[in-house]
Motif scaffolding. Structure first.
Motif, PDB file in Angstrom:
ATOM      1  N   ARG A 196     -59.584  19.876   8.430  1.00  0.00           N
ATOM      2  CA  ARG A 196     -60.471  20.975   8.361  1.00  0.00           C
ATOM      3  C   ARG A 196     -60.932  22.666   7.711  1.00  0.00           C
ATOM      4  NH1 ARG A 196     -65.371  18.734   9.547  1.00  0.00           N
ATOM      5  NH2 ARG A 196     -65.270  17.199  11.294  1.00  0.00           N
ATOM      6  N   VAL A 197     -59.414  22.995   7.067  1.00  0.00           N
ATOM      7  CA  VAL A 197     -59.439  23.769   5.873  1.00  0.00           C
ATOM      8  C   VAL A 197     -59.808  23.901   4.905  1.00  0.00           C
ATOM      9  CG1 VAL A 197     -57.334  24.943   4.759  1.00  0.00           C
ATOM     10  CG2 VAL A 197     -56.063  24.084   6.665  1.00  0.00           C
ATOM     11  N   THR A 198     -60.638  22.935   4.150  1.00  0.00           N
ATOM     12  CA  THR A 198     -61.473  22.598   2.770  1.00  0.00           C
ATOM     13  C   THR A 198     -62.473  23.476   3.320  1.00  0.00           C
ATOM     14  OG1 THR A 198     -60.696  20.779   2.747  1.00  0.00           O
ATOM     15  CG2 THR A 198     -62.367  21.085   1.686  1.00  0.00           C
ATOM     16  N   GLU A 199     -62.923  23.170   4.693  1.00  0.00           N
ATOM     17  CA  GLU A 199     -64.249  23.906   5.034  1.00  0.00           C
ATOM     18  C   GLU A 199     -63.835  24.941   5.276  1.00  0.00           C
ATOM     19  OE1 GLU A 199     -62.824  21.106   5.966  1.00  0.00           O
ATOM     20  OE2 GLU A 199     -64.488  19.764   7.138  1.00  0.00           O
ATOM     21  N   ALA A 200     -62.986  25.587   5.836  1.00  0.00           N
ATOM     22  CA  ALA A 200     -62.832  26.904   6.144  1.00  0.00           C
ATOM     23  C   ALA A 200     -62.441  27.986   4.574  1.00  0.00           C
ATOM     24  CB  ALA A 200     -61.074  27.056   6.941  1.00  0.00           C
ATOM     25  N   MET A 201     -62.087  27.788   4.070  1.00  0.00           N
ATOM     26  CA  MET A 201     -62.018  28.280   2.428  1.00  0.00           C
ATOM     27  C   MET A 201     -62.822  28.007   1.644  1.00  0.00           C
ATOM     28  SD  MET A 201     -58.529  29.058   2.212  1.00  0.00           S
ATOM     29  CE  MET A 201     -57.949  28.830   3.881  1.00  0.00           C
ATOM     30  N   PHE A 202     -63.341  26.781   1.846  1.00  0.00           N
ATOM     31  CA  PHE A 202     -65.262  27.161   1.150  1.00  0.00           C
ATOM     32  C   PHE A 202     -65.884  28.612   1.464  1.00  0.00           C
ATOM     33  CE2 PHE A 202     -69.421  25.424   0.746  1.00  0.00           C
ATOM     34  CZ  PHE A 202     -69.650  25.152  -0.487  1.00  0.00           C
ATOM     35  N   PHE A 203     -65.867  28.184   2.825  1.00  0.00           N
ATOM     36  CA  PHE A 203     -66.700  29.485   3.512  1.00  0.00           C
ATOM     37  C   PHE A 203     -66.408  30.639   3.430  1.00  0.00           C
ATOM     38  CE2 PHE A 203     -67.499  32.982   7.179  1.00  0.00           C
ATOM     39  CZ  PHE A 203     -69.146  32.664   6.949  1.00  0.00           C
ATOM     40  N   ARG A 228     -67.299  31.735  -0.062  1.00  0.00           N
ATOM     41  CA  ARG A 228     -68.855  31.611  -0.238  1.00  0.00           C
ATOM     42  C   ARG A 228     -68.939  33.392   0.034  1.00  0.00           C
ATOM     43  NH1 ARG A 228     -71.236  30.943  -2.665  1.00  0.00           N
ATOM     44  NH2 ARG A 228     -73.258  30.300  -2.843  1.00  0.00           N
ATOM     45  N   MET A 229     -68.445  33.550   1.257  1.00  0.00           N
ATOM     46  CA  MET A 229     -69.041  33.855   1.745  1.00  0.00           C
ATOM     47  C   MET A 229     -68.634  35.484   1.006  1.00  0.00           C
ATOM     48  SD  MET A 229     -69.877  35.232   4.819  1.00  0.00           S
ATOM     49  CE  MET A 229     -71.046  37.298   3.831  1.00  0.00           C
ATOM     50  N   VAL A 230     -67.001  35.249   0.600  1.00  0.00           N
ATOM     51  CA  VAL A 230     -66.793  36.771  -0.600  1.00  0.00           C
ATOM     52  C   VAL A 230     -67.526  37.102  -1.245  1.00  0.00           C
ATOM     53  CG1 VAL A 230     -64.944  37.319  -1.937  1.00  0.00           C
ATOM     54  CG2 VAL A 230     -64.597  36.365   0.710  1.00  0.00           C
ATOM     55  N   GLN A 231     -67.414  35.853  -2.398  1.00  0.00           N
ATOM     56  CA  GLN A 231     -69.298  36.160  -3.184  1.00  0.00           C
ATOM     57  C   GLN A 231     -69.787  36.861  -2.705  1.00  0.00           C
ATOM     58  OE1 GLN A 231     -69.510  33.289  -6.320  1.00  0.00           O
ATOM     59  NE2 GLN A 231     -71.088  34.318  -7.243  1.00  0.00           N
ATOM     60  N   ALA A 232     -70.589  36.483  -1.889  1.00  0.00           N
ATOM     61  CA  ALA A 232     -71.713  37.019  -1.202  1.00  0.00           C
ATOM     62  C   ALA A 232     -71.498  38.551  -0.994  1.00  0.00           C
ATOM     63  CB  ALA A 232     -72.290  36.222  -0.402  1.00  0.00           C
ATOM     64  N   ALA A 233     -70.276  38.298  -0.497  1.00  0.00           N
ATOM     65  CA  ALA A 233     -70.313  39.890   0.001  1.00  0.00           C
ATOM     66  C   ALA A 233     -70.151  40.961  -1.259  1.00  0.00           C
ATOM     67  CB  ALA A 233     -69.090  40.382   1.007  1.00  0.00           C
ATOM     68  N   ALA A 234     -68.986  40.692  -1.786  1.00  0.00           N
ATOM     69  CA  ALA A 234     -69.321  41.349  -3.623  1.00  0.00           C
ATOM     70  C   ALA A 234     -70.484  41.325  -4.143  1.00  0.00           C
ATOM     71  CB  ALA A 234     -67.640  40.345  -4.218  1.00  0.00           C
ATOM     72  N   GLY A 288     -59.630  24.075  -2.357  1.00  0.00           N
ATOM     73  CA  GLY A 288     -59.883  25.588  -3.147  1.00  0.00           C
ATOM     74  C   GLY A 288     -60.974  25.321  -3.999  1.00  0.00           C
ATOM     75  N   GLY A 289     -61.019  24.445  -4.737  1.00  0.00           N
ATOM     76  CA  GLY A 289     -61.677  23.964  -6.013  1.00  0.00           C
ATOM     77  C   GLY A 289     -63.126  24.109  -5.783  1.00  0.00           C
ATOM     78  N   PRO A 290     -63.693  23.720  -4.707  1.00  0.00           N
ATOM     79  CA  PRO A 290     -65.085  23.465  -4.741  1.00  0.00           C
ATOM     80  C   PRO A 290     -65.802  24.477  -4.570  1.00  0.00           C
ATOM     81  CG  PRO A 290     -64.558  21.825  -3.209  1.00  0.00           C
ATOM     82  CD  PRO A 290     -62.985  22.192  -4.004  1.00  0.00           C
ATOM     83  N   ALA A 291     -65.438  25.695  -3.989  1.00  0.00           N
ATOM     84  CA  ALA A 291     -66.588  27.091  -4.889  1.00  0.00           C
ATOM     85  C   ALA A 291     -66.373  27.623  -5.647  1.00  0.00           C
ATOM     86  CB  ALA A 291     -65.209  28.294  -3.580  1.00  0.00           C
ATOM     87  N   ALA A 292     -65.039  27.326  -6.534  1.00  0.00           N
ATOM     88  CA  ALA A 292     -65.180  27.852  -7.880  1.00  0.00           C
ATOM     89  C   ALA A 292     -66.809  27.232  -8.819  1.00  0.00           C
ATOM     90  CB  ALA A 292     -63.614  27.436  -8.332  1.00  0.00           C
ATOM     91  N   PHE A 293     -67.011  25.959  -7.843  1.00  0.00           N
ATOM     92  CA  PHE A 293     -67.553  25.457  -9.310  1.00  0.00           C
ATOM     93  C   PHE A 293     -68.416  26.329  -8.615  1.00  0.00           C
ATOM     94  CE2 PHE A 293     -64.372  21.862  -9.476  1.00  0.00           C
ATOM     95  CZ  PHE A 293     -64.942  22.431 -10.950  1.00  0.00           C
ATOM     96  N   VAL A 294     -68.693  25.597  -7.343  1.00  0.00           N
ATOM     97  CA  VAL A 294     -70.922  26.900  -6.908  1.00  0.00           C
ATOM     98  C   VAL A 294     -70.761  28.252  -7.159  1.00  0.00           C
ATOM     99  CG1 VAL A 294     -71.630  26.894  -4.635  1.00  0.00           C
ATOM    100  CG2 VAL A 294     -70.477  25.304  -4.545  1.00  0.00           C
ATOM    101  N   ASN A 295     -69.280  28.964  -6.981  1.00  0.00           N
ATOM    102  CA  ASN A 295     -69.712  30.557  -7.699  1.00  0.00           C
ATOM    103  C   ASN A 295     -70.103  30.275  -8.919  1.00  0.00           C
ATOM    104  OD1 ASN A 295     -69.140  31.403  -4.832  1.00  0.00           O
ATOM    105  ND2 ASN A 295     -67.079  31.262  -4.840  1.00  0.00           N
ATOM    106  N   ALA A 296     -69.709  29.490  -9.131  1.00  0.00           N
ATOM    107  CA  ALA A 296     -69.778  29.867 -10.326  1.00  0.00           C
ATOM    108  C   ALA A 296     -71.649  29.645 -11.311  1.00  0.00           C
ATOM    109  CB  ALA A 296     -69.138  28.992 -11.729  1.00  0.00           C
ATOM    110  N   VAL A 297     -71.943  28.411 -10.508  1.00  0.00           N
ATOM    111  CA  VAL A 297     -73.567  28.169 -10.809  1.00  0.00           C
ATOM    112  C   VAL A 297     -73.939  29.429  -9.894  1.00  0.00           C
ATOM    113  CG1 VAL A 297     -75.321  26.688  -9.568  1.00  0.00           C
ATOM    114  CG2 VAL A 297     -73.347  25.819 -11.084  1.00  0.00           C
ATOM    115  N   MET A 298     -73.656  30.306  -8.505  1.00  0.00           N
ATOM    116  CA  MET A 298     -74.839  31.068  -8.552  1.00  0.00           C
ATOM    117  C   MET A 298     -74.644  32.191  -9.103  1.00  0.00           C
ATOM    118  SD  MET A 298     -75.326  28.928  -5.953  1.00  0.00           S
ATOM    119  CE  MET A 298     -77.006  30.634  -5.465  1.00  0.00           C
TER     120      MET A 298
END
Lengths: 794, 291
Positions: free
Chosen positions: A373-380, A383-389, A744-754
């Protein structure tokens, strides 16, 4: 005499072609379904069409009447032999064949063993089952409702649908951090259910020989020795009477770690019929009943200081485990390594509350290409880091840089207690920013806006704990997580290597030989690698969680060093000097004072069988069991740029840059293949994949028309870069890599769209970011939740 | 793949195939490209007693433009043939636009246009193209041939009006009077996925004036939706923004989508609107450039 060229002999760093591909591309692989034994019968499983129902009756008479049917098994018959239920890897129980009720659509209800698979399938259709349907629970919210139906009424003391509550971190310290915060940033996410989808489904051939009492099982398992232990427990056979053979495997990705009911039924059937019984799962069976990935609701907040420093993090996870809790996980951690989140960031305090629930969905909850379940941890995390920034109004790259653990700050104790030991996080980020053209991106964004298109750039970084164990902290069912290698060097200097890992496409046959080449100077082509047969391989925990190179790979280096130590004695004997006067260079021992006087490792090998010194045991073979001192911590920085069509919500990837630091690369080509494969999976999850359920508990995603695997057509190109920070404790400095990109990959795509949608007041779109979700976010200016996953609003 | 037991015949003549279908009394199924039928057999959604494989029948692989300009597509003409037929782009731009979007390259190598229309999957691309262009199915049975407009041929989801002893031998697309224009756009989650929504537009124009307009929608109803009524807004004048908007509004209103894991109903309707607008705007731009 010149030293050997390590690359030429296929040693460390050689992008050597994969030796296993020779047979794979010729169609000469040997998978479970390729194996045909004399007198072999075929098994087919009847699955439940409904998600939650009491079984009123099962009438098998019509099935028994079909010519060629040898056995029809039901839960009642399994129960008589105490086999209706089996233990799972996470100390729960799982039904082998349903007795009282069915708890998810696709659950195993009966099975038929017949002369051929057509007859078996016909006979399954002839079984009449009467169900009395019960209210269905398809998400955690329903599971936790006060009037929710009790799914696991089979368990004593289970009065609700909660599987576990678990807490880790420093609650008080985190409270203090939030009290001091200038700003608190929040985010809520759903990581949808996905499926590892190996191209080969699960299957087994059980062959019980009454005359020897020996049970041989050919099966699709990533962990043959663990399966042997489990079969020994379940079937009550002694271990030396069980042989598990894992032949070629067509992909695992975590899906082939658990014990599945089909395996158990084929074993019982073979024991009862005294004939080999083959079970080959079909694609739908694999998708609707075996180990899935994710399905976690993530909620969290971050305490921030105005200058951009993170003071603390709170995380809440609510995970949907389906009808049986069958995660593969270290027994101490109820939700695997979710608390590896934020390991790359220097955060003073963190706290995690995790809750798991039962639902009427497929069980398994394996970590799909991710360490527990590291994937969920890294995704969170990302995503959290981008929201905070965004909330701070700070550049997303700069915010990361400010909060990264510094290169000179290792070893570093993370907020959740892990000990990271190495990395150059800032450097990886810089390499990535440079490669993607971060500095010019705002210009490109403006240009695209003039064409009516929205551009976005998304960064995701990850570090994950790879290579369980050490044995102090990691075990599965009480078995400590070490691994092993056994090396036999023959008289001619050719060698046979066996390990306790099990390749499923990772290329162990190629890379392990390269480690031996590195340690002994034997050409890699002179080393044959075998894995997967418990009668021959040394005991090991198998391959998953990116643990092969960190643990079994280390064992390979260690056993080669044992061989070299003995070879040194042989060299001293041959050179007629004392051992202390012998020096080593790749492939050769020589006399320190006379470098031209030397013997090759091959000459030493010959001597081990033909000219050993007095008192020395003949032969040149050894075994090493390796218990790593720590996990390995690879790091990666992934950056995507995307273009969004605001009229349709369709988005395309413009560029993708991956910077991976997995320490020393044994075979760079294989590493790059791992990264590209992982990024493809990441793209799939971000863009198109989810297994969901309708309100009745019907699985939407039971075939590859509904559950999508990306093709070469839509998968973007990936530009790969590397940074090398050797692992300080691994014998050759390697770290795990198999999962990094998927994690680590999924958040890059989501962060880019966001990022592209920044002007629309939207904070989150849950994956998969299907065009309709993106369009909804653009037009409503609101977050788009993945819950409920299927909108039947109209 | 473990389907139910079935018989298999591979006739060498059309009469023989019709005879086999007659004997089958509705329990025999024609196998052409097999790209839908084989998966249905595999999943046991279909369990016919007999497969009549028509792949060995002579004279059905044609892709022919008749002297009058109409296009005849034989029952064994593969999607890939249409995709590679560069000469179609001028007289049949809607077909040329759709051909590369059908399923994926593997399916296109084997699957057939006629089979796709007979299968009558509401998410099949060719039925929409055929309806937009006013094409007809030519069916042959024991008592001879008949011609059925595709708009009347599809009777519901996975249903057509063929009698059990009839073979759809070809589909005929009529020649355009004047200049042909049009296009096909489809949204899918991944290549080879069933359409989230698709739009086929077939126009005939004389100069800048539209003289005939057909339109049909993929994947937004229980069957392929004939939106030709909405397309009438385009006939008799130039492709003005106002006319385009009315056609797009009409098409979106004609769509009967359901929300599912591909998207909400409202979204699918919006995609229909957007795609109609895009196809027509592109045609209008082309006309303007040509002028």
């Amino acid at each position: 005499m010149t030293a050997l060229d390590e690359i030429k002999i296929g040693g460390l760093g050689a992008s050597r072609r994969r030796v296993e591909d020779n047979r794979f591309i010729r169609g000469k692989g040997n998978y479970v379904d390729d194996i045909v034994l004399p007198g072999m019968l075929h098994m087919e499983i009847l699955r439940s069409p409904v998600a939650h129902a009491r079984i009123v009756s099962i009438d098998t008479s019509k099935a028994w009447a079909i010519p060629g049917v040898r056995l029809v098994l039901t839960g009642e018959m399994m129960a008589k032999r105490n086999l209706a239920w089996m233990p799972t890897l996470s100390y729960d129980t799982q039904a082998v064949l349903a007795t009282d009720k069915v708890r998810f659509q696709g659950q195993e209800v009966a099975c038929v063993i017949a002369d051929d698979p057509y007859i078996a399938k016909d006979a399954c259709e002839a079984i009449v089952v009467e169900y009395e349907t019960l209210p269905v629970v398809v998400n955690p919210e329903q599971a936790l409702a006060t009037d929710a139906p009790l799914i696991r009424d089979d368990k004593e003391n289970q009065h609700d649908n909660v599987v576990f509550d678990w807490e880790v971190g420093d609650a008080a310290g985190t409270d203090r951090a939030f009290a001091q915060a200038d700003l608190v940033s929040k985010i809520e996410l759903h990581y949808p259910r996905s499926h590892p989808s190996p191209i080969e489904c699960c299957g087994s051939i059980a062959d019980f020989d009454r005359s020897t009492s020996k049970l041989t099982v050919y099966m699709t398992t990533q962990a043959p020795h663990i399966i042997r232990a489990a079969v020994s427990l379940v079937a009550e056979l002694p271990e030396h009477m069980i042989r598990i053979v894992s032949p070629d495997i067509g992909g695992g990705f975590g899906n082939k770690v658990p014990v599945y009911p089909g395996y158990v039924m084929s074993i019982l059937a073979s024991i009862l019929l005294e004939r080999p019984v083959k079970w080959i799962e079909d694609k739908t069976g694999n998708l609707i009943s075996t180990g899935f990935g994710r399905d976690v609701y993530l909620r969290g907040e971050m305490a921030l200081r105005k200058d951009g420093r993170i003071l603390g993090v709170r995380m809440h996870t609510l995970s949907d485990h389906g009808a049986f809790f069958a995660d593969a996980q270290p027994s101490k951690f109820k939700i695997g390594l979710m608390h590896s989140a934020f390991a790359a960031y220097d955060i003073p305090a963190a706290h995690l509350l995790a809750r798991g629930v039962y639902t009427n969905k497929a069980p398994g909850g394996v970590a799909y290409r991710c360490s527990f379940r590291v994937t969920e941890a890294m995704f969170f995390q990302e995503r959290m880091v981008q929201a905070a920034a965004d909330d701070l109004g700070m550049d997303q790259a700069e915010f990361r840089r400010v909060n990264f653990v510094r290169d000179d700050d290792f070893p570093h104790r993370t907020a959740f207690g892990f000990l990271t030991d190495s990395g150059q996080y800032g450097k990886c980020l810089d390499v990535g920013l440079e490669a993607i053209g971060y500095a010019d991106f705002q210009e490109r964004k403006k240009e695209a806006a003039s064409r009516g298109r929205l551009l976005g750039i998304g960064i995701s970084t990850m570090t994950e704990p790879l290579g369980a164990g050490n044995s102090r902290e990691y075990d599965i069912l009480g078995i400590k997580m070490f691994d092993s290698a056994e090396l036999r060097v023959h008289m001619t200097g050719k060698a046979l290597l066996r390990t306790g890992a099990k390749t499923q496409g990772q290329g162990h046959e190629t890379t392990w030989a390269q480690i031996v080449a590195h340690e002994l100077g034997l050409p890699a082509e002179d080393v044959v690698v075998e894995e997967g047969d418990t009668d021959t391989a040394p005991f090991g925990m198998g391959t998953y969680a990116s643990r092969s190179t960190p643990v079994a790979g280390a064992a390979v280096a260690m056993v080669a060093r044992k061989i070299r130590a003995k070879a040194r004695k042989l060299a001293a004997h041959l050179l007629e000097v004392s051992e202390e006067d012998v020096e080593w260079e790749l492939g050769r021992f020589y006399v320190r004072s006379a470098p031209n006087r030397g013997v090759t490792i091959q000459e030493c090998a010959a001597a081990a069988y033909s000219n050993m010194p007095d008192g020395m045991e003949p032969g040149l073979e050894n075994v090493a069991y390796y218990d790593p001192p720590n996990l390995t911590w690879p790091f990666a920085c992934y950056i995507a740029t995307v273009e969004v069509d605001p009229q349709t919500g369709v988005w395309d990837v413009l560029n993708f840059v991956a910077v991976d630091d997995c320490g020393v690369r044994i075979n760079p080509m294989i590493v790059e293949g791992q990264i590209m494969g992982g990024l493809t999976e990441a793209y799939a999850m971000a863009s198109m994949q989810f297994i969901t359920y309708d309100a009745e508990g019907n699985c939407v995603g039971s075939n590859y028309m509904d559950y999508l695997l990306p093709t070469a057509w839509e998968t973007p190109g990936f530009e790969l870069h590397e940074v090398v920070t050797p692992c300080p404790h691994h014998p050759i400095g390697a770290k795990g890599i198999g999962e990094c990109a998927t994690v680590g990959g999924p958040a890059a795509f989501v962060n880019a769209v966001m990022d592209a949608l920044k002007g629309f007041g939207v904070r989150n779109i849950d994956m998969p970011m299907l065009p309709d979700r993106v369009y909804e976010a653009i037009t409503t200016g609101r977050d788009v939740s993945g819950h409920p996953p299927v909108r039947q609003d109209d | 793949m473990y389907p139910s037991r079935f018989g298999y015949e591979s006739p060498r003549a059309l009469d023989e195939a019709i005879e086999l279908l007659s004997r089958g009394q509705g329990e025999a199924k024609i196998l052409a490209g097999g790209q839908s039928l084989i998966p249905m057999l595999k999943l046991r959604f279909a369990s016919p007693e007999m497969l009549v494989d028509i792949n060995n029948l002579p004279g059905l692989s044609h892709l022919t433009v008749d002297p009058d300009g109409s296009l005849r597509v034989g029952a064994l003409c593969r999607h890939a043939q249409l995709e590679r037929a560069a000469a179609l782009a001028g007289p049949f731009p809607t077909i040329a636009a759709a051909a590369p979007l059908v399923a994926d390259p593997i399916v296109r190598n084997r699957g057939t246009l006629v089979g796709s229309i007979c299968h009558a999957d509401p998410q099949g691309d060719w039925a929409a193209v055929a309806i937009a262009l006013g094409a007809s199915v030519v069916a042959q049975g024991p008592s001879g041939r008949r011609r059925i407009p595709v708009a009347d041929f599809v009777s519901g989801p996975f249903q057509n009006v063929l009698a059990y002893d009839e073979v759809a031998v070809e589909v005929v697309f009529p020649a355009a009077a004047g200049t042909a224009a049009g296009g096909y756009l489809k949204l899918e989650r991944r290549v080879g996925d069933f359409a989230t929504a698709g739009v086929a537009v077939g126009l005939e124009r004389s100069g800048a004036v539209v003289t005939r307009a057909g339109m049909a929608l993929t994947g937004v109803g229980g069957a392929t939706i004939d939106a030709s009524e909405a397309a009438q807004a385009l006939v008799g004048g130039e492709l003005t923004a106002d006319r385009i908007a009315r056609a797009a509004d009409g098409a979106a209103a004609a769509a009967k989508p359901r929300g599912d894991h591909r998207g909400s109903a409202a979204y699918k309707r919006h995609i229909v609107h957007t795609f109609v607008t895009r196809i027509l705007t592109r045609v209008a731009d082309d006309v303007e450039r040509a002028a």
